[in-house]
Design a protein around this motif. Sequence first.
Motif, PDB file in Angstrom:
ATOM      1  N   GLY A   1       0.802  -1.226   0.000  1.00 49.89           N
ATOM      2  CA  GLY A   1       0.000   0.000   0.000  1.00 49.89           C
ATOM      3  C   GLY A   1       0.831   1.271   0.000  1.00 49.89           C
ATOM      4  O   GLY A   1       0.290   2.371  -0.006  1.00 49.89           O
ATOM      5  N   TYR A   2       2.157   1.134   0.009  1.00 47.45           N
ATOM      6  CA  TYR A   2       3.042   2.312  -0.009  1.00 47.45           C
ATOM      7  C   TYR A   2       3.925   2.287  -1.250  1.00 47.45           C
ATOM      8  O   TYR A   2       4.089   1.254  -1.905  1.00 47.45           O
ATOM      9  N   VAL A   3       4.497   3.436  -1.561  1.00 44.38           N
ATOM     10  CA  VAL A   3       5.356   3.545  -2.724  1.00 44.38           C
ATOM     11  C   VAL A   3       6.443   4.589  -2.419  1.00 44.38           C
ATOM     12  O   VAL A   3       6.265   5.448  -1.550  1.00 44.38           O
ATOM     13  N   ILE A   4       7.567   4.466  -3.113  1.00 43.83           N
ATOM     14  CA  ILE A   4       8.634   5.465  -3.002  1.00 43.83           C
ATOM     15  C   ILE A   4       8.464   6.424  -4.185  1.00 43.83           C
ATOM     16  O   ILE A   4       8.417   5.982  -5.336  1.00 43.83           O
ATOM     17  N   ALA A   5       8.364   7.724  -3.917  1.00 41.38           N
ATOM     18  CA  ALA A   5       8.135   8.688  -4.996  1.00 41.38           C
ATOM     19  C   ALA A   5       9.345   9.604  -5.161  1.00 41.38           C
ATOM     20  O   ALA A   5       9.861  10.154  -4.178  1.00 41.38           O
ATOM     21  N   ASN A   6       9.793   9.736  -6.389  1.00 42.61           N
ATOM     22  CA  ASN A   6      10.932  10.600  -6.701  1.00 42.61           C
ATOM     23  C   ASN A   6      10.473  11.925  -7.295  1.00 42.61           C
ATOM     24  O   ASN A   6       9.625  11.946  -8.192  1.00 42.61           O
TER      25      ASN A   6
ATOM     26  N   SER B   1       4.741  11.776   3.745  1.00 43.21           N
ATOM     27  CA  SER B   1       5.848  10.820   3.770  1.00 43.21           C
ATOM     28  C   SER B   1       6.479  10.694   5.154  1.00 43.21           C
ATOM     29  O   SER B   1       7.699  10.586   5.282  1.00 43.21           O
ATOM     30  N   PHE B   2       5.619  10.677   6.170  1.00 47.26           N
ATOM     31  CA  PHE B   2       6.096  10.491   7.545  1.00 47.26           C
ATOM     32  C   PHE B   2       7.239  11.447   7.880  1.00 47.26           C
ATOM     33  O   PHE B   2       8.198  11.071   8.543  1.00 47.26           O
ATOM     34  N   ASP B   3       7.148  12.658   7.356  1.00 44.36           N
ATOM     35  CA  ASP B   3       8.091  13.711   7.744  1.00 44.36           C
ATOM     36  C   ASP B   3       9.511  13.493   7.209  1.00 44.36           C
ATOM     37  O   ASP B   3      10.458  14.088   7.698  1.00 44.36           O
ATOM     38  N   GLU B   4       9.638  12.646   6.202  1.00 38.69           N
ATOM     39  CA  GLU B   4      10.994  12.334   5.732  1.00 38.69           C
ATOM     40  C   GLU B   4      11.218  12.640   4.267  1.00 38.69           C
ATOM     41  O   GLU B   4      10.338  12.440   3.431  1.00 38.69           O
TER      42      GLU B   4
ATOM     43  N   HIS C   1       8.173   7.296   1.796  1.00 39.66           N
ATOM     44  CA  HIS C   1       7.068   6.461   2.289  1.00 39.66           C
ATOM     45  C   HIS C   1       5.721   7.103   1.962  1.00 39.66           C
ATOM     46  O   HIS C   1       5.120   7.747   2.834  1.00 39.66           O
ATOM     47  N   VAL C   2       5.245   6.942   0.751  1.00 33.64           N
ATOM     48  CA  VAL C   2       3.968   7.571   0.390  1.00 33.64           C
ATOM     49  C   VAL C   2       2.875   6.506   0.266  1.00 33.64           C
ATOM     50  O   VAL C   2       3.064   5.487  -0.393  1.00 33.64           O
ATOM     51  N   LYS C   3       1.757   6.780   0.914  1.00 34.98           N
ATOM     52  CA  LYS C   3       0.616   5.878   0.804  1.00 34.98           C
ATOM     53  C   LYS C   3       0.077   5.969  -0.619  1.00 34.98           C
ATOM     54  O   LYS C   3      -0.113   7.069  -1.140  1.00 34.98           O
TER      55      LYS C   3
END
Lengths: 544, 144
Positions: free
Chosen positions: A328-333, A362-365, A378-380
Amino acid sequence: MYKYDEYDQQMVDTRVAEFRDQVRRRLAGELTEDQFKPLRLQNGLYLQLHAYMLRVAVPYGTMNSAQMKVLGDIADKYDRGYGHFTTRTNIQYNWIKLEDTPDALADLAKVEMHAIQTSGNCIRNISSDQYAGASADEVVDPRPYAELLRQWSSFHPEFLVLPRKFKIAVIASEIDRAAMRLHDIGINLVRNEAGEVGAEFYVGGGMGRTPFVAKKIKDFVPIDQMVTYAEACVRVYNRYGRRDNKYKARIKILVHELGLEAYSKEVDAEFAHLLTQPIEPPLAELERIQAMFVDPAFETGLSDDLDLSDPDFRLWVERNTFAHKAPGYVIANVSLKPIGGIPGDATSDQIRLMAELAKDYSFDELRVTHAQNIVFPHVKKSDLYALWQKLEKADLSTPNLDTVGDIIACPGLDYCSLANARSIPVAQKISERFGSAERQAEIGELKLKISGCINACGHHHAGHIGILGVDKKGKENYQLLLGGSEGADTSLAKITGPGFDEDGVVDATEKAIDVYLANKQGDERFLDTYRRIGMAPFKEAIYG
Amino acid sequence: MVDVQFRFRDDEAVNDPAVTVSAFTEQSNATAVRIEPSDDARDLLPSLDRLALVEVAFPAWTDGRGYSSARILREAGYTGELRATGDLVIDMLHHMRRCGFDAFAPEKPLNTSDAEAAFARWENVYQATVVDGRAPIWAKRHPA
């Protein structure tokens, strides 16, 4: 994420006070520029063509929103409203006033940031995998190990005036996203058969005028000896590295001239001795740091579905996102390479917007990548469309990650006093030449890297296509290189032949790409085709 | 010979003339030796017990080999005077202390108050160097 305790804060505050004192002595004339230069460099302050440049460290490329916001504020308060993210996952400001730098450093210290050892002949900011803690392919999160090494290397009393700069990368994945084997020391964290984590050590990599791919020196250093082994490697280098010629002073030359075996023997003897000395922090210290890098509170039971009905969004998802370890999460560039833009530059408003979006999505990161882009780790997936829409409004949604438009470029002669040629205009012209989404999709993955001089800050040796700016009888001239790579299959690019002027190198780049498209088999990338068919067909098309 | 400006020892100053490393290894009665950047400090290890003074030369402060020489001698148990001479700068004094230097003879005298501030600047340190006996930050975080 790592959080400073009173000690870390005190170290950074003390450095600000020390630097303030150095600037005072410089402005009072107690220090000459020659005396001041090595001191300011240890604080990331360069004197460029037009002004001072301040390089701020982003340790292992990881930041929280508050830190990112301050980077935007500094761009407004002390610079001209923008900053430049670098291949060392740092950020630099190009128009800083000397007398302002202590205050800028004090602002940074308030959010646990600094410019310590971002330049000078010392151990530099330690870089890592931009997907650390988010991708499924890692053995462990490499960042706690990088933090352990950050503390060890900060103000190391023996290693502040090495023969030359010293760069360390720490990764923990067979998929190397940090150009690990092009560092002075590369560390790959691995597990042995007993399941214990240890450090695979590489030494002697680097770009510059004499590029080398790092050689593996140790398969497995037990994790409770990692710092000691690094100390042994650096001590041998400090004692024997060449100091007669700065172009032959990097550890790569020492390892090359001595040979890996002889260097390794010296390191082993030093290591055996240093193991009797109290060098290594206890494992409890690593565990203390690791406790700050636990996963954020990922929601469970999320769907992996994405609504891709918007074609622009779909393109961006396909190009700029990467699988996350949590369902359910993805890494976004975020590509900092808009068509025709300056690679790695971001305005203060864009920086603050990314800070805000990291907090919301992204959980503050955030992460900075060595390819001069930004990552929301960490993007939903259910938030991804909203995030993309906000990026799009700020010209931060260019869907070109790892394509010909995603160019790495050094600041070049527009800013840098070492450069022979400008890098930025070449990057802009190539970006425009291949700007259409269709053209980029047709070409696929293609890493293009441009340096404005042989110091290779733009990583041209590691580009699938590399461009090197040189000075030819007072005119800017550009050499074209093919076949480099900085990943798990690291290789050094080879020069095609005589150089070109600015427009000529853009044309030659297009000819090389046309050769690839004409010869491509199946899913081959540019690099794969080049490796299969060799240089000859490219040369013929370019010079024939 | 340049004067010692700062000394962190209670014993009497050593004024024996320092000989080169190669002269020292050949003649047995010298008690003071001078290490140049390209010398190997390990050549002195067999005869540390008869040394009262080791001078480490810094022709340029940016040549950092002398830092390793100093630590190597201290790690091997050398307890005599370890004197830095030459191009010394205020901002490195603290780090030199940490590597084991306990006497400083700069070729140009340093501003005393700036130097004293520099010696005292860092209340805490990240690394353990056996030579200065200071507990590093990690040891303070994890008391035994």
